[in-house]
Structure formats: C-alpha cells, structure tokens
Design an enzyme around this catalytic site. Structure first.
Site, short mmCIF file in Angstrom:
data_model
loop_
_atom_site.label_atom_id
_atom_site.label_comp_id
_atom_site.label_asym_id
_atom_site.label_seq_id
_atom_site.Cartn_x
_atom_site.Cartn_y
_atom_site.Cartn_z
N GLU A 278 -31.62 27.48 26.95
CA GLU A 278 -32.75 28.17 26.32
C GLU A 278 -32.63 28.21 24.81
O GLU A 278 -33.59 27.96 24.07
CB GLU A 278 -32.88 29.59 26.88
N HIS A 364 -40.20 18.92 32.92
CA HIS A 364 -38.91 19.17 33.55
C HIS A 364 -38.46 17.99 34.40
O HIS A 364 -37.27 17.88 34.72
CB HIS A 364 -38.98 20.42 34.42
#
Length: 465
Positions: A278, A364
């Site tokens: 992240e 993704h």
C-alpha cells in the site's frame, strides 16, 4: 511545463520531471523526464506521448453533460468538484476533455475517488482511474502477524502514543468500526498489543511496524526518506468499517487504511507485505504517477506487489518470512494468497504473459506480467515452481521451458526502482517499461552487462520484446 522535480544522480546526471500544459490546460499523459548533465547538456527525454497537440480549448459539450456521462453508470456516486478542462493524450491523438472527479463507494465497501475523463467534443468516456488503490483482497509490541517487535513511540502527558518521531511522525489511529474520524492509539505503558485480535492494539502494532519497516526499506535500500521523499511520514487507519475484506492507499489523506476481515475467510488486512504494497502506491504517485487504468495501471499494481515483496524480505521476520506471494497471511485457512509473482495465472484471472488486449484486464490482473518478469529477473527459472517462460501465441498462461538466469533481488529491486523514478511516466505501457528498465540497467551496470542481458531475457520470457 510545470512540476519541475529533479534529483542529481551519483553519476552526475540530473533527471527532471515535468508536467506538460497546453494553453493553460493540464495534459493528461503529457508528463516527461528530461535527462541532462548538471551542466545542462541534454542527454535524453523519456515521454509517454510525443504526438503534437493542436486542439481547440473551447468545449462542444457543457460541463453538466460531462458530469452526467461520468455519473450515468455509477449510482450512488456524486461529483466532488467542478469538472476540469484538460487535454487527454494517453494512447491516442490529443483531445479536449473534462476530468470529472467523483466520490462514492466500491462494491466491496472501499471508498472511491474516481477520475472519469469525458470528451469535451462528443461526451464519450475516454478513461477512468481511482485515486484509492486497493490491495484485491520504542516500545514493544506484539502483533497478530509479526509477533514481538520493537516500536518507536512518542511520549505524551500520561503515557505514550503510537507515533514514530524518528520516521516522519508516522502514526496509527483506531477507527473502531467506523469509516471516518478515529483517534491515535495511546497507552499508559509503552507495551502494545498481546497478539490477540480481541485486543484492538494488536492490529495497530502490525500496521505501525509495517509502516516503519517500509520506511526503512526505502531509506536504506533506495535512499528515499518517506513516501514523497520529503522526510514526512504517512499514517495508518485500522479497524476500518465492519468485516471489511480489503486495504487501500489514498492519496488524498496520504494514508493506509486496513479492514479487519470477515473473521471467517480473512484475517485483518495489515500483513507486512500488504503494508509495503500500500505504501508503495504512494511512492508511485509521487514519482511516475502511473495512471490506474490499462497497462499503466497494471504496472502501478505490479510496482506495489514488487516492493511489498521486497519489504517482506527486508524485514527478515521469522513470523512472516519473505516470499513471492502477496497477502498469504490474510487467509484464515493458512493457504492461498491474493497474488503470486512466481505464477500469476494460478488465480485463474491474472496473466503471466503479455498479449495485445492485456490492458483491458483489471489492473490487479494485468499486473501479473510485470510480476512474472520481476520474479524471473531476480530468481530465474530454476528457483520456485512453477516459474515458466511464455510461448508466442499463448495469451495468458506461461507454459514454456526456456531458461532465464536471475540476477538476485538486490540488483533487480534497484533496477525497478530506478526505472520507476527516473524513466517511467504516467502513461508508460509494457513496451516502454521494458525500455525504462533497460535504461536503468545501463545506468547501474552498463550496456551489455549480465544484468542488462538478464533484463532483456526476462522481458522476452513474458513476451515483451
């Protein structure tokens, strides 16, 4: 041009990042990097779009129509600000457009800060991306994932708070099931958590530890002090919402947010590699700023997977040993992972190999090609199983038996970081990512070096030539 961000490399070259403007309008996809010596001798220019711009600046359609086009397929979203006129020049001839910023909630409960680019000529939606990037899927502390760890905290009246003054004042707040507000963790003692999820501090320990390790990784491996390289820390929000199965980075708050998982399939989402993953989204947004759609979006996600993996190896924590899986600690079953860099297609949706319509995949899943490339570059085809090469004509799954010799993680991570921070731009696609990593390999090791040749071989192994 604007945003003149520069640094001077040890070799005396000076890459300067510039954002392009046309008649006062921001050009999406117009950013570039000028490479020169400190004496001002031009060496090269890295750019995502070199088409000339010759568009009118007066829109054909009204702002309201652009907002309506952006909102039409997104019930529950609202327009945040007045649409901004821009020139859109990603992967197409430049066109006058509106950048419409929307706020809403994704299907899994993740907040959304969505940019929708709408043609100012005919009202067509040209592109979209989200500024919230998800993971899909000292005192002392005892975390759920990381066990007993050292923490640097801050002394306050009556005790301590979970804030690290030595790392840019990074801190962790407890949302306690809410999606807004929250308060920083405090304690009368400097001992945090007990390893059990019934103690709200336990998850806070994992988040704060992950933030510290990620800071140290970028500082001591890449010479970067903080996500924005300004010696300022980001912060964590834990216990987000109820049974939320995800984590996300948000540029607007400059923070990481972690859900607790549903308690049946998933644990909390602040495992070490996810924390590194992240925060790396923030590094990308402060450097190449890879747009979160198409192939550039896949490269954005892959960059976070790559550095999240390297953070895990850097930590050398026996409770969460380094591996090439993302989020393997999240599953309560002890099996599975969100993604694999060794064999991305194992999940049934990610791609091992490049093909012409790869950019149509969710970011993704299109990230798999760069993840596969990176594993082959670092480890080669003999480490891990399966770690196969791709066969021409195969549009997703690696099945070849070719050989790539890895150069090790230490060399691979530095090549990728340099490519990201010096050569990639917001609209970099796989072909130009290959060019960027080759340029980085030349800078670090020289043309024709074993490292350079390995970059060539690893890209060829995933069909990026």
């Amino acid at each position: 041009m604007s945003r003149a961000l520069s640094l001077v490399d040890p070799d005396g070259t000076e890459p300067v990042r510039l954002d392009r403007q046309y008649r006062g309008l921001r050009v999406i996809g117009g950013d570039l990097v000028v490479h020169s010596t400190v004496m001002g001798v031009l060496l090269d220019i890295s750019r995502g779009n070199d088409r000339p711009i010759a568009v009118g600046t007066q829109p054909v359609i009204a702002e309201a129509r652009a907002v309506a086009a952006a909102l039409s397929p997104r019930p529950g979203f609202t327009s945040l600000t007045r649409p901004q006129r821009v020139v859109y020049a990603r992967d197409q001839a430049p066109e006058l457009a509106y950048d419409v910023l929307l706020a809403g909630t994704q299907p899994d409960g993740t907040p959304s800060e969505l940019h929708v680019v709408v043609s100012a000529v005919n009202g067509a939606v040209l592109d979209s991306w989200d500024d919230v990037h998800t993971a899909e899927a000292a005192g002392t502390g005892k975390g759920f994932f990381n066990g007993s760890v050292a923490l640097t905290t801050n002394s306050v009246t009556g005790g301590f708070e979970l804030r690290d003054p030595t790392r840019g004042n990074q801190y962790t707040i407890n949302l306690n099931g809410s999606t807004t507000g929250g308060a920083i963790f405090t304690s009368t003692t400097n001992s945090w958590g007990d390893g059990l999820l019934t103690n709200l501090q336990t998850v806070g320990v994992d988040a704060q530890y992950g933030t510290a390790i990620t800071w140290d990784y970028f500082k001591f491996v890449h010479g970067r002090t903080g996500i924005a390289n300004d010696n300022k820390g980001a912060y964590n929000r834990v216990h987000y919402s109820r049974k939320y199965n995800n984590a996300f980075w948000s540029d607007s708050c400059f923070c990481m947010t972690y859900g607790d998982g549903d308690g049946r399939t998933f644990n909390p989402f602040d495992s070490l590699d996810v924390a590194g993953q992240e925060m790396s989204h923030g590094v990308t947004s402060r450097t190449a700023n890879l747009t979160y759609s198409g192939e550039s979006g896949g490269l954005n996600e892959a960059t976070s997977d790559i550095f999240g993996t390297m953070v895990e190896y850097y930590a050398n924590n026996a409770n969460d040993a380094g591996d090439y899986l993302i989020g393997e600690k999240l599953y309560k079953s002890g099996t599975g992972a969100l993604r694999s860099l060794i064999n991305p297609s194992k999940d049934g949706v990610s791609a091992d190999c490049w093909y012409s319509t790869l950019g149509s995949l969710d970011v993704h899943y299109s990230s798999g090609v760069a993840n596969h490339f990176y594993f082959l570059l670092a480890e080669g085809t003999t480490a891990g199983s399966p770690s196969k090469t791709c066969v021409a004509g195969n549009t997703k799954t690696a099945s070849g038996t070719g050989t790539v010799t890895g150069i090790g993680r230490a060399a691979a991570e530095k090549i990728w970081y340099r490519a990201l921070t010096v050569y990639m731009t917001s609209s970099t696609q796989y072909a130009s990512a290959r060019t960027a990593t080759l340029a980085a390999a030349v800078d670090l090791h020289g043309a024709g070096s074993a490292q350079y040749n390995a970059v060539v071989a690893a890209w060829s192994a995933v069909l990026v030539n």
